[in-house]
Structures are given as C-alpha cells and as structure tokens.
Design a protein around this motif. Sequence first.
Motif, mmCIF file in Angstrom:
data_model
loop_
_atom_site.group_PDB
_atom_site.id
_atom_site.type_symbol
_atom_site.label_atom_id
_atom_site.label_comp_id
_atom_site.label_asym_id
_atom_site.label_seq_id
_atom_site.Cartn_x
_atom_site.Cartn_y
_atom_site.Cartn_z
ATOM 1 N N GLU A 107 21.166 41.189 40.895
ATOM 2 C CA GLU A 107 22.352 42.042 40.833
ATOM 3 C C GLU A 107 22.015 43.525 40.709
ATOM 4 O O GLU A 107 22.874 44.386 40.892
ATOM 5 C CB GLU A 107 23.284 41.609 39.697
ATOM 6 C CG GLU A 107 22.687 41.688 38.314
ATOM 7 C CD GLU A 107 21.767 40.521 37.952
ATOM 8 O OE1 GLU A 107 21.055 40.632 36.944
ATOM 9 O OE2 GLU A 107 21.754 39.501 38.670
ATOM 10 N N GLU A 108 20.769 43.856 40.461
ATOM 11 C CA GLU A 108 20.358 45.251 40.308
ATOM 12 C C GLU A 108 19.736 45.849 41.571
ATOM 13 O O GLU A 108 19.404 47.034 41.603
ATOM 14 C CB GLU A 108 19.365 45.383 39.148
ATOM 15 C CG GLU A 108 19.977 45.049 37.801
ATOM 16 C CD GLU A 108 18.967 45.107 36.672
ATOM 17 O OE1 GLU A 108 17.846 45.611 36.874
ATOM 18 O OE2 GLU A 108 19.320 44.633 35.576
ATOM 19 N N ILE A 109 19.576 45.046 42.604
ATOM 20 C CA ILE A 109 18.902 45.513 43.816
ATOM 21 C C ILE A 109 19.869 45.386 44.991
ATOM 22 O O ILE A 109 20.305 44.278 45.335
ATOM 23 C CB ILE A 109 17.607 44.711 44.065
ATOM 24 C CG1 ILE A 109 16.672 44.868 42.857
ATOM 25 C CG2 ILE A 109 16.936 45.152 45.361
ATOM 26 C CD1 ILE A 109 15.472 43.970 42.874
ATOM 27 N N GLY A 110 20.189 46.521 45.596
ATOM 28 C CA GLY A 110 21.161 46.561 46.685
ATOM 29 C C GLY A 110 20.839 45.624 47.827
ATOM 30 O O GLY A 110 21.712 44.912 48.334
ATOM 31 N N TYR A 111 19.589 45.603 48.255
ATOM 32 C CA TYR A 111 19.201 44.733 49.362
ATOM 33 C C TYR A 111 19.466 43.265 49.032
ATOM 34 O O TYR A 111 19.976 42.517 49.863
ATOM 35 C CB TYR A 111 17.720 44.931 49.706
ATOM 36 C CG TYR A 111 17.220 43.960 50.744
ATOM 37 C CD1 TYR A 111 17.550 44.126 52.086
ATOM 38 C CD2 TYR A 111 16.446 42.858 50.386
ATOM 39 C CE1 TYR A 111 17.119 43.218 53.044
ATOM 40 C CE2 TYR A 111 16.004 41.955 51.331
ATOM 41 C CZ TYR A 111 16.344 42.132 52.663
ATOM 42 O OH TYR A 111 15.921 41.237 53.600
ATOM 43 N N LEU A 112 19.150 42.861 47.831
ATOM 44 C CA LEU A 112 19.354 41.464 47.442
ATOM 45 C C LEU A 112 20.834 41.147 47.301
ATOM 46 O O LEU A 112 21.263 40.033 47.594
ATOM 47 C CB LEU A 112 18.583 41.156 46.157
ATOM 48 C CG LEU A 112 17.063 41.304 46.277
ATOM 49 C CD1 LEU A 112 16.393 40.986 44.953
ATOM 50 C CD2 LEU A 112 16.511 40.442 47.401
ATOM 51 N N GLN A 113 21.624 42.125 46.900
ATOM 52 C CA GLN A 113 23.075 41.933 46.860
ATOM 53 C C GLN A 113 23.617 41.718 48.276
ATOM 54 O O GLN A 113 24.504 40.888 48.485
ATOM 55 C CB GLN A 113 23.768 43.130 46.198
ATOM 56 C CG GLN A 113 23.671 43.117 44.700
ATOM 57 C CD GLN A 113 24.375 41.904 44.116
ATOM 58 O OE1 GLN A 113 25.555 41.683 44.355
ATOM 59 N NE2 GLN A 113 23.645 41.090 43.379
ATOM 60 N N ARG A 114 23.082 42.449 49.257
ATOM 61 C CA ARG A 114 23.492 42.247 50.653
ATOM 62 C C ARG A 114 23.088 40.855 51.131
ATOM 63 O O ARG A 114 23.819 40.218 51.889
ATOM 64 C CB ARG A 114 22.900 43.327 51.550
ATOM 65 C CG ARG A 114 23.562 44.685 51.379
ATOM 66 C CD ARG A 114 23.142 45.690 52.436
ATOM 67 N NE ARG A 114 21.715 45.967 52.477
ATOM 68 C CZ ARG A 114 21.060 46.790 51.667
ATOM 69 N NH1 ARG A 114 21.718 47.428 50.710
ATOM 70 N NH2 ARG A 114 19.766 46.981 51.804
#
Length: 186
Positions: A107-114
């Motif tokens: 939840e803290e990493i934009g790429y992983l949220q995408r």
Amino acid sequence: MKLFGSYTSPFVRHCRIVLARNEQKFELVPTDYAQSAQNSPAKRVPFFTHNGLKLHDSSSILRYLRNLADQGFCEDIEDFDLYCLVNTALDTTINLFLLDRDGVAIEEIGYLQRQHSRVIAILDELNDRDWPEADPENDAHLRLACFLSWAQFRERLDIHQWPNLQNFLASVNQQPWFANTHPALS
C-alpha cells in the motif's frame, strides 16, 4: 513424465488436473524456490521433462499435454484471450503475495498499488461475464478456477465482491477432478 513444482502452486495444479484427467502417468517432484532457481532459467515452477524434452512454463506444458492427448489448447481466440487475461491476474496476484510475505508494504508503493488495481479490474471484467459450468477441457476455465481457488486458499481476495466468479468457483469446487487437487489436501 516429471512435473516439478509445489502442491500449492495454481500453475502446477492446472497441469496436475490435465495430467490426471488424461490419465497420463507422471511423477510430481516437489520443488522449492531454491531448486527451481537452480533447475530452470525461469526460476519458477512448474517445469517439466518428458523423453528428453524440457519445458519451463505451465502454458507450454499444457499445450504439450493437450497435444499428446489429441486435444486443443485455447484454439478459439476468445478462449486464448481469456486465458491470457486470467494468467495476468494470477501472475500479478502471486507477485504481490510474495512481496507481501517478504515484508514489502504494497500500500506504500505506487507501482504495486497499480498492480493490485490491475487484478481488481480484471476480476471486475470477468465477473461481468456469464459463466457456464466449468469445462475441464477448457484451459481458460481451468486457469480461472485454479486462480480463484488459490487466491482464497492464500487469503488474497475476498471473492464475495464478485458473485458470478464466486458461483463459478462454487460450481467447480463440486467437481471431484478439481476438489481432489486442492492444495490443502497435500
């Protein structure tokens, strides 16, 4: 025939189902991350050997097994697209699972949220479809069933958000050829 992998892998499960349904004798060789890194350039499971042939991906393994049994593998372009779509969601979900298990705060990493958003969008798309009873000869259906079952087993998705997919999985879970391969049974 030797299939290298783990009982919990949905990719390996898909191969095991096809092998069992086609009554092909094989040996499942339990393989962990370290062994797959040593024995396959893909550094993942499954990988497969038969009569000197070595295959490194579940899709090539499935195509080979279907050819051996004079069966088609995603011959219809729409089934192949469905297979690829499900495969994308499955592979992404597994990567997020492994990162989470290694302590990465998704939840803290934009790429992983995408990446997480990609999975949700695919499941939303799949939920909008009408699902017939799972066809054990249809690899797109089998891949979806293995994905949904694995995601529940690993507590990665709340399938109740997608009632059509929930019904599809409930239906396939009633089939002995699927239920007998559940990772919890290993």
